[in-house]
Design an enzyme around this catalytic site. Structure first.
Site, mmCIF file in Angstrom:
data_model
loop_
_atom_site.group_PDB
_atom_site.id
_atom_site.type_symbol
_atom_site.label_atom_id
_atom_site.label_comp_id
_atom_site.label_asym_id
_atom_site.label_seq_id
_atom_site.Cartn_x
_atom_site.Cartn_y
_atom_site.Cartn_z
ATOM 1 N N GLY A 259 -1.171 -3.201 3.545
ATOM 2 C CA GLY A 259 -1.201 -3.756 2.204
ATOM 3 C C GLY A 259 -0.992 -2.695 1.134
ATOM 4 O O GLY A 259 -0.520 -1.589 1.371
ATOM 5 N N CYS A 260 -1.367 -3.042 -0.098
ATOM 6 C CA CYS A 260 -1.291 -2.132 -1.244
ATOM 7 C C CYS A 260 -2.459 -1.163 -1.090
ATOM 8 O O CYS A 260 -3.600 -1.493 -1.404
ATOM 9 C CB CYS A 260 -1.385 -2.905 -2.553
ATOM 10 N N ILE A 261 -2.186 0.054 -0.646
ATOM 11 C CA ILE A 261 -3.228 0.904 -0.082
ATOM 12 C C ILE A 261 -4.154 1.512 -1.127
ATOM 13 O O ILE A 261 -5.350 1.271 -1.154
ATOM 14 C CB ILE A 261 -2.580 2.019 0.756
#
Length: 263
Positions: A259-261
């Site tokens: 995902g959006c880390i």
């Protein structure tokens, strides 16, 4: 009442007609475009599965959508159950209840009806091969060469350790605290007790839930379990300036988070 739908198959997938609107589907029946989701689309998809959506179904579906909207990643089962408990749905957090609502599995069927990607444990995702890691034309390797972490492989104590293009260990079982200290030193970090508290939390999360947490999930769970003073962005980024999730998971010997880390 769900609107009538008509599924038309074609070579690369299908389209579903819902209320006069054409909705393209993937070959596995999932939405081709997540933005096409509406409650009416979900109800039509459920009807095609032979499922009549109850309020309990909608509570799970809406929670999966809210989770994805907040974290940009779908929850695995244990995280879904934890979120259901947090929202006061103790009965829905039981495996037996989830299985009765979604006989095709809540992660497969539920995420499809919620119009979000199917969640995966890190171990279920395909591991990068050593050859791909070292390939000269691999853009991720080229991009990583100035990143400050190990690329391709590194030698420590007479042993060779392979890493992915993002610097994460390929063989997670070969991690230990001395390897972590060596990896951290490469990135300009001398590990302190404060660093180890975060690293141990990351490892505990991974072995409980099966995924490395992106930063928003990490901060949420640390607030609940450790306290807000150690869950803030300023504190975490001071310890891991290249991202408590990305850099922390790398040094902790875990896979790269999904995902959006660290945003």
């Amino acid at each position: 009442m769900p609107q009538a739908s008509n599924v038309v198959q074609f070579s690369t997938g299908a389209v579903m007609e819902v209320g006069g609107r054409t909705v393209p589907l993937m070959p596995d029946g999932r939405l081709h475009n997540l933005d096409d989701w509406t409650p009416e689309v979900a109800a039509a998809m459920a009807a095609a599965m032979g499922v009549s959506l109850s309020q309990d179904h909608w509570d799970v579906i809406n929670l999966m959508r809210a989770y994805y909207e907040e974290y940009n990643v779908s929850p695995v089962r244990k995280l879904l159950k934890r979120a259901l408990l947090r929202e006061g749905h103790a009965e829905l957090a039981r495996d037996e209840r989830l299985d009765s609502l979604f006989p095709g599995d809540v992660l497969v069927q539920g995420s499809k009806l919620a119009g979000v990607p199917m969640p995966h444990l890190d171990a279920e995702l395909e591991r990068r091969t050593y050859a791909a890691n070292r390939a000269a034309d691999n853009p991720r390797v080229k991009q990583s060469r100035a990143a400050g972490h190990f690329v391709g492989s590194f030698n420590f104590d007479g042993e060779r350790h392979e890493v992915t293009p993002t610097g994460n260990l390929v063989d997670l079982h070969r991690w230990n605290e001395r390897v972590a200290a060596h990896m951290a030193q490469k990135e300009g970090i001398e590990l302190t007790a404060e660093h180890w508290e975060i690293l141990n939390f990351l490892r505990g999360f991974y072995f409980e839930y099966g995924i490395s947490p992106m930063v928003k999930i990490l901060m949420r769970h640390m607030r609940e379990e450790v306290g807000p003073e150690k869950a803030g962005a300023d504190y975490l980024y001071k310890l891991f300036p290249k991202g408590p999730s990305r850099q922390g998971s790398r040094i902790a010997g875990l896979p790269e988070p999904q995902g959006c880390i660290d945003g």
